[in-house]
Design a protein around this motif. Structure first.
Motif, PDB file in Angstrom:
ATOM      1  N   ASP A  93       8.574  -3.144   6.797  1.00 50.47           N
ATOM      2  CA  ASP A  93       8.937  -3.271   8.209  1.00 50.47           C
ATOM      3  C   ASP A  93       9.730  -4.538   8.473  1.00 50.47           C
ATOM      4  OD1 ASP A  93       7.611  -0.900   8.777  1.00 50.47           O
ATOM      5  OD2 ASP A  93       5.732  -1.912   9.272  1.00 50.47           O
ATOM      6  N   SER A  94       9.507  -5.561   7.663  1.00 53.86           N
ATOM      7  CA  SER A  94      10.180  -6.846   7.815  1.00 53.86           C
ATOM      8  C   SER A  94       9.900  -7.678   6.575  1.00 53.86           C
ATOM      9  CB  SER A  94       9.673  -7.587   9.062  1.00 53.86           C
ATOM     10  OG  SER A  94       8.294  -7.903   8.909  1.00 53.86           O
ATOM     11  N   LEU A  95      10.547  -8.833   6.477  1.00 52.66           N
ATOM     12  CA  LEU A  95      10.256  -9.734   5.369  1.00 52.66           C
ATOM     13  C   LEU A  95       8.834 -10.266   5.468  1.00 52.66           C
ATOM     14  CD1 LEU A  95      13.603 -11.746   5.111  1.00 52.66           C
ATOM     15  CD2 LEU A  95      12.761  -9.991   3.537  1.00 52.66           C
ATOM     16  N   SER A  96       8.355 -10.417   6.684  1.00 58.07           N
ATOM     17  CA  SER A  96       6.965 -10.861   6.873  1.00 58.07           C
ATOM     18  C   SER A  96       5.990  -9.801   6.373  1.00 58.07           C
ATOM     19  CB  SER A  96       6.701 -11.161   8.351  1.00 58.07           C
ATOM     20  OG  SER A  96       7.472 -12.261   8.784  1.00 58.07           O
ATOM     21  N   HIS A  97       6.314  -8.537   6.635  1.00 59.59           N
ATOM     22  CA  HIS A  97       5.470  -7.440   6.145  1.00 59.59           C
ATOM     23  C   HIS A  97       5.434  -7.444   4.619  1.00 59.59           C
ATOM     24  CE1 HIS A  97       4.991  -2.901   5.316  1.00 59.59           C
ATOM     25  NE2 HIS A  97       3.801  -3.439   5.437  1.00 59.59           N
ATOM     26  N   ARG A  98       6.585  -7.693   3.998  1.00 54.43           N
ATOM     27  CA  ARG A  98       6.621  -7.757   2.535  1.00 54.43           C
ATOM     28  C   ARG A  98       5.710  -8.864   2.027  1.00 54.43           C
ATOM     29  NH1 ARG A  98       8.543 -10.985  -1.232  1.00 54.43           N
ATOM     30  NH2 ARG A  98       9.057 -10.089  -3.276  1.00 54.43           N
ATOM     31  N   ALA A  99       5.758 -10.025   2.672  1.00 56.32           N
ATOM     32  CA  ALA A  99       4.913 -11.146   2.259  1.00 56.32           C
ATOM     33  C   ALA A  99       3.432 -10.793   2.391  1.00 56.32           C
ATOM     34  CB  ALA A  99       5.238 -12.379   3.097  1.00 56.32           C
ATOM     35  N   GLU A 100       3.090 -10.072   3.440  1.00 54.06           N
ATOM     36  CA  GLU A 100       1.701  -9.654   3.643  1.00 54.06           C
ATOM     37  C   GLU A 100       1.245  -8.705   2.540  1.00 54.06           C
ATOM     38  OE1 GLU A 100       1.670  -7.926   7.486  1.00 54.06           O
ATOM     39  OE2 GLU A 100       2.036  -9.827   8.547  1.00 54.06           O
ATOM     40  N   VAL A 101       2.118  -7.759   2.176  1.00 54.57           N
ATOM     41  CA  VAL A 101       1.785  -6.807   1.125  1.00 54.57           C
ATOM     42  C   VAL A 101       1.574  -7.524  -0.202  1.00 54.57           C
ATOM     43  CG1 VAL A 101       2.690  -4.908  -0.285  1.00 54.57           C
ATOM     44  CG2 VAL A 101       2.906  -4.831   2.214  1.00 54.57           C
ATOM     45  N   ARG A 102       2.465  -8.455  -0.531  1.00 50.82           N
ATOM     46  CA  ARG A 102       2.330  -9.191  -1.784  1.00 50.82           C
ATOM     47  C   ARG A 102       1.019  -9.976  -1.813  1.00 50.82           C
ATOM     48  NH1 ARG A 102       5.239  -6.733  -5.162  1.00 50.82           N
ATOM     49  NH2 ARG A 102       4.995  -8.529  -6.548  1.00 50.82           N
ATOM     50  N   GLN A 103       0.635 -10.509  -0.657  1.00 55.69           N
ATOM     51  CA  GLN A 103      -0.615 -11.257  -0.573  1.00 55.69           C
ATOM     52  C   GLN A 103      -1.814 -10.328  -0.753  1.00 55.69           C
ATOM     53  OE1 GLN A 103      -1.085 -14.475  -0.472  1.00 55.69           O
ATOM     54  NE2 GLN A 103      -3.311 -14.369  -0.256  1.00 55.69           N
ATOM     55  N   GLN A 104      -1.762  -9.157  -0.151  1.00 57.60           N
ATOM     56  CA  GLN A 104      -2.853  -8.190  -0.269  1.00 57.60           C
ATOM     57  C   GLN A 104      -3.033  -7.722  -1.708  1.00 57.60           C
ATOM     58  OE1 GLN A 104      -1.715  -5.155   2.504  1.00 57.60           O
ATOM     59  NE2 GLN A 104      -2.227  -6.387   4.306  1.00 57.60           N
ATOM     60  N   LEU A 105      -1.932  -7.584  -2.420  1.00 54.79           N
ATOM     61  CA  LEU A 105      -2.005  -7.132  -3.809  1.00 54.79           C
ATOM     62  C   LEU A 105      -2.728  -8.149  -4.693  1.00 54.79           C
ATOM     63  CD1 LEU A 105       1.527  -5.546  -4.326  1.00 54.79           C
ATOM     64  CD2 LEU A 105      -0.667  -4.378  -4.591  1.00 54.79           C
ATOM     65  N   THR A 106      -2.623  -9.416  -4.346  1.00 56.06           N
ATOM     66  CA  THR A 106      -3.306 -10.437  -5.149  1.00 56.06           C
ATOM     67  C   THR A 106      -4.819 -10.342  -5.018  1.00 56.06           C
ATOM     68  OG1 THR A 106      -3.244 -12.107  -3.376  1.00 56.06           O
ATOM     69  CG2 THR A 106      -1.352 -12.015  -4.871  1.00 56.06           C
ATOM     70  N   LYS A 107      -5.297  -9.601  -4.028  1.00 56.47           N
ATOM     71  CA  LYS A 107      -6.735  -9.447  -3.817  1.00 56.47           C
ATOM     72  C   LYS A 107      -7.260  -8.104  -4.308  1.00 56.47           C
ATOM     73  CE  LYS A 107      -6.385 -12.332   0.333  1.00 56.47           C
ATOM     74  NZ  LYS A 107      -6.592 -12.390   1.810  1.00 56.47           N
ATOM     75  N   ASP A 108      -6.370  -7.279  -4.835  1.00 57.54           N
ATOM     76  CA  ASP A 108      -6.773  -5.967  -5.344  1.00 57.54           C
ATOM     77  C   ASP A 108      -7.144  -6.108  -6.826  1.00 57.54           C
ATOM     78  OD1 ASP A 108      -6.563  -3.287  -6.588  1.00 57.54           O
ATOM     79  OD2 ASP A 108      -5.841  -2.663  -4.620  1.00 57.54           O
ATOM     80  N   GLU A 109      -8.393  -5.925  -7.141  1.00 56.15           N
ATOM     81  CA  GLU A 109      -8.868  -6.128  -8.515  1.00 56.15           C
ATOM     82  C   GLU A 109      -8.222  -5.168  -9.504  1.00 56.15           C
ATOM     83  OE1 GLU A 109     -13.077  -6.182  -8.821  1.00 56.15           O
ATOM     84  OE2 GLU A 109     -13.348  -7.887  -7.465  1.00 56.15           O
ATOM     85  N   LYS A 110      -7.994  -3.926  -9.091  1.00 54.62           N
ATOM     86  CA  LYS A 110      -7.356  -2.958  -9.995  1.00 54.62           C
ATOM     87  C   LYS A 110      -5.942  -3.409 -10.342  1.00 54.62           C
ATOM     88  CE  LYS A 110      -8.017   0.533  -7.270  1.00 54.62           C
ATOM     89  NZ  LYS A 110      -7.961   1.914  -6.737  1.00 54.62           N
ATOM     90  N   TRP A 111      -5.253  -3.947  -9.364  1.00 55.57           N
ATOM     91  CA  TRP A 111      -3.880  -4.397  -9.590  1.00 55.57           C
ATOM     92  C   TRP A 111      -3.847  -5.677 -10.429  1.00 55.57           C
ATOM     93  CZ3 TRP A 111       0.579  -2.040  -9.202  1.00 55.57           C
ATOM     94  CH2 TRP A 111       1.750  -2.783  -9.180  1.00 55.57           C
ATOM     95  N   VAL A 112      -4.677  -6.634 -10.041  1.00 60.21           N
ATOM     96  CA  VAL A 112      -4.672  -7.945 -10.691  1.00 60.21           C
ATOM     97  C   VAL A 112      -5.248  -7.889 -12.104  1.00 60.21           C
ATOM     98  CG1 VAL A 112      -5.592 -10.297 -10.575  1.00 60.21           C
ATOM     99  CG2 VAL A 112      -4.768  -9.172  -8.497  1.00 60.21           C
TER     100      VAL A 112
END
Length: 249
Positions: A93-112
């Motif tokens: 939706d925006s560059l801010s939305h992208r930053a939020e998604v990247r931050q959320q991924l750092t908290k996903d144990e399956k991803w990390v």
């Protein structure tokens, strides 16, 4: 009185147009903050790790990564680029939305703990570019998903000066090529963060023969697209094959 300096929605440079604002101080470095943005990501995979990387992507893209943001598509470069290159386009939706998604991924144990450790051992080079859709291309986009198709990503370095200088010629070219049978426009994007005055065009063909037909049409209509041919400095083409986990096929 304070002043706000603005950037044209379809340009890359700071204009000399100013707007008076009473009782507040604000400086805007971008006039397209409310526009949706796309991220073009390109990974080079080690030859002996291709199978491993494919397995990780097959497992974690549909079940984990796609839960956080929408992907336009995920491809593997077939011709015109580094061998074993992966290409993907993501929507935000925006560059801010992208930053939020990247931050959320750092908290996903399956991803990390599941995806990242293995993927980092497979990749040698990672590149990304932020871009936004050309405001005029939406009505031209054809999402033909019948059967298996192939894609072509054009990366075009336009002349300096921004869309005000070359956008009309680019539109004429896209409309002409989009009329070729078997060829469909997937999207046109302007670079937002990366090389200035760079344009990305993504085409879909039903087969390689359709790609050759487009090339013949281009050669036969040089006079019709002369303005476009004189509007860019460099044009690079890359043939892409959609991967099984890609939304676009």
């Amino acid at each position: 009185m304070n002043w706000i300096s603005r950037i044209s929605p379809s340009s890359k440079w700071l204009t000399t147009t100013f707007t008076k604002v009473a009782g507040s101080t604000h400086f805007s470095t971008s006039g397209i903050q409310t526009q949706k943005v796309a991220e073009l990501r390109q990974y080079k995979v080690k030859p002996h790790k291709v199978g491993k990387m494919d397995g990780l992507l097959q497992k974690y893209m549909p079940t984990t990564r796609y839960e956080y943001s929408k992907a336009t598509g995920f491809w593997k470069a077939e011709l015109g680029s580094t061998i074993n290159k992966l290409v993907s386009i993501w929507e935000y939706d925006s560059l801010s939305h992208r930053a939020e998604v990247r931050q959320q991924l750092t908290k996903d144990e399956k991803w990390v703990n599941g995806f990242l450790p293995g993927a980092m051992k497979c990749i040698t080079v990672m590149e990304n570019t932020a871009m936004y859709a050309a405001p005029w291309c939406e009505d031209l986009v054809e999402q033909n998903t019948e059967g298996a198709g192939i894609y072509e990503l054009n990366t075009i370095d336009m002349m300096n000066g921004g869309p005000l200088v070359w956008e009309e010629n680019l539109m004429d070219f896209v409309k002409k090529m989009n009329s070729v049978d078997g060829c469909g426009l997937t999207g046109v994007w302007y670079n937002e963060i990366g090389d200035a005055d760079q344009v990305f065009i993504l085409w879909r063909y039903k087969d390689f023969e359709s790609k050759l037909q487009m090339k013949e049409t281009l050669a036969e209509n040089q006079d019709d697209i002369k303005g476009f041919m004189e509007s860019y400095r460099k044009r690079q083409s890359m043939i892409l094959v959609p991967q099984p986990w890609s939304p676009l096929q």
